[in-house]
Design an enzyme around this catalytic site. Structure first.
Site, PDB file in Angstrom:
ATOM      1  CE  LYS A   1       0.087   7.154   6.632  1.00 38.01           C
ATOM      2  NZ  LYS A   1      -1.191   7.779   6.270  1.00 38.01           N
TER       3      LYS A   1
ATOM      4  CG  PHE B   1      -1.885   1.231   1.112  1.00 40.03           C
ATOM      5  CD1 PHE B   1      -3.071   1.124   0.406  1.00 40.03           C
ATOM      6  CD2 PHE B   1      -1.569   2.449   1.691  1.00 40.03           C
ATOM      7  CE1 PHE B   1      -3.934   2.204   0.287  1.00 40.03           C
ATOM      8  CE2 PHE B   1      -2.415   3.535   1.576  1.00 40.03           C
ATOM      9  CZ  PHE B   1      -3.604   3.418   0.869  1.00 40.03           C
TER      10      PHE B   1
ATOM     11  CG  ASP C   1       5.865   3.975   1.485  1.00 38.98           C
ATOM     12  OD1 ASP C   1       5.856   4.755   2.469  1.00 38.98           O
ATOM     13  OD2 ASP C   1       4.868   3.800   0.765  1.00 38.98           O
TER      14      ASP C   1
END
Length: 413
Positions: free
Chosen positions: A262, A146, A233
């Protein structure tokens, strides 16, 4: 037009259902305030936050230092675009480059933007430095990945909910099994046009899937052997979440390209960045990539404050210690209810329980609803996995209280 005041949980939900897109299925709670590890709904009920906005709020809700940096900068200068220099971006770039050990940083906004940026950088490096033939560069990704939901990123997703009805997929990607070094080397041998391997050190959205110890280190060695760049990532796993500042540090890996986001902003605004050395970053020239809001002065000020909070409050170390306590409690709970819990796993404060389907309640989402009613907010990922990821400011007493709450709910089923 005067905006009518909406009071009541059901009224707020109904309004959003009427005027908003139906691309999420939230728990039926309407939140209005956050502080530290706590959230409050509009009815005044307090909850423990065990999602942290998908690990964006690692420093806790509304941390005063981060909010202070944001509001102070907002009163001076908010946006210039990148048509001009501003007096804050260079400070943030220097800070993250020195901190993570790279030559250059490219700031964006959302995590998916940073992933797209890394892909462009990898391809440009492949053409200009590796000598890959024009328009043939290939990027490897892992099954169950994801990395976002843009049309480019979903082209290498294996999740039907991300891909069905959104084709055609973009070319230039190959998907291999996660945690499979042989599959990786086979592709690297057979396809010299591969320029990068993009991977999450821990697959969070897939259910907190952790590879074998040493996997990432050996993957990086293979990438070096075949002149391919490793892109990690760490949008969800980074900034202390797993008990290391980056999850890749568990394998002593310094990736060729690092993607963070984030918690880079402490959850107060969208901030992401790609970091790499000059060999890669300087392949892109003026006019070839950019973002109006990327690297804006507020984002720069917030980034520095957020990272300083992580260091000053030793939140990475706290995540490691509190995660160990949480998993010990959940493993003990699994022994009491092996008919309901099939697995406990995680690192730091990124943890998961696998729930065995039961006729009485159904799936993991039903357990999340039960926990919500008892004052703890979490979210299922896929059908039978619950992810638990509270802010890293959580104390041992709070962890124990939350474990008691989870235990009471599980044992009551």
């Amino acid at each position: 037009m005067k905006v009518e005041e909406i009071v009541g949980t059901q009224e707020v939900i109904a309004q959003e259902q009427k005027y908003g897109a139906h691309n999420y299925s939230p728990l039926p709670v309407v939140l209005t305030k956050g502080e530290g590890v706590y959230l409050w709904d509009i009815e005044g009920n307090r909850y423990y936050d065990f999602l942290s906005a998908y690990s964006a709020v690692n420093q806790g809700h509304c941390h005063p230092k981060i909010i202070g940096a944001m509001t102070a900068q907002a009163s001076r200068l908010t946006l210039t675009s990148r048509a001009f220099y501003n007096d804050r971006l260079g400070d943030a770039e220097k800070f993250v480059c020195k901190f993570f050990g790279y030559d250059k940083a490219l700031f964006m906004n959302a995590g998916s933007e940073a992933v797209e940026t890394a892909i462009k950088l990898a391809r440009k490096w492949g053409y200009t430095k590796k000598g890959i033939a024009a328009n043939t560069a290939m990027i490897l990704a892992a099954e169950r990945n994801f990395h976002g939901r843009t049309t480019g990123i979903i082209s290498f997703s294996t999740d039907p909910s991300s891909t069905e009805g959104f084709g055609p997929a973009n070319p230039g990607y190959k998907v291999i099994p996660f945690n499979d070094l042989q599959a990786l080397e086979t592709e690297l041998i057979n396809h010299p046009e591969i320029c990068a391997f993009l991977v999450e050190p821990i697959q969070g959205e897939a259910g907190v899937l952790i590879p074998e110890e040493g996997y990432l280190k050996k993957a990086h060695e293979l990438c070096k052997k075949y002149n391919v760049k490793l892109i990690t990532d760490e949008i969800q796993t980074g900034i202390g979440r797993t008990g290391r500042m980056l999850a890749a540090y568990y394998d002593d890996v310094h990736a060729d390209m690092l993607i963070v986001g984030k918690a880079l902003s402490g959850g107060v605004m969208p901030v992401s960045a790609v970091l790499c050395d000059d060999e890669i970053m300087l392949c892109i020239k003026p006019g070839e990539h950019g973002s109006t809001f990327g690297g804006n002065p507020i984002a720069a000020a917030v980034t520095i404050a957020s990272m300083e909070v992580m260091l000053d409050e030793k939140l990475t170390e706290n995540a490691f210690a509190m995660g160990k306590i949480f998993r010990e409690r959940m493993s003990a709970l699994q022994l009491k209810r092996p008919d309901l819990i099939s697995a406990v796993r995680g690192k730091g404060l990124l943890n998961a329980l696998d729930i065995i389907p039961d006729e009485k309640f159904g799936s993991a989402s039903d357990v999340c609803l039960m926990l919500m009613k008892k004052g703890l907010l979490c979210k299922a990922t896929h059908k039978h996995t619950i992810r638990f990821s509270p802010p890293l400011v959580i104390t041992e007493a709070q962890v124990q209280e939350c474990c008691d709450l989870i235990e009471n709910v599980i044992l009551s089923i």
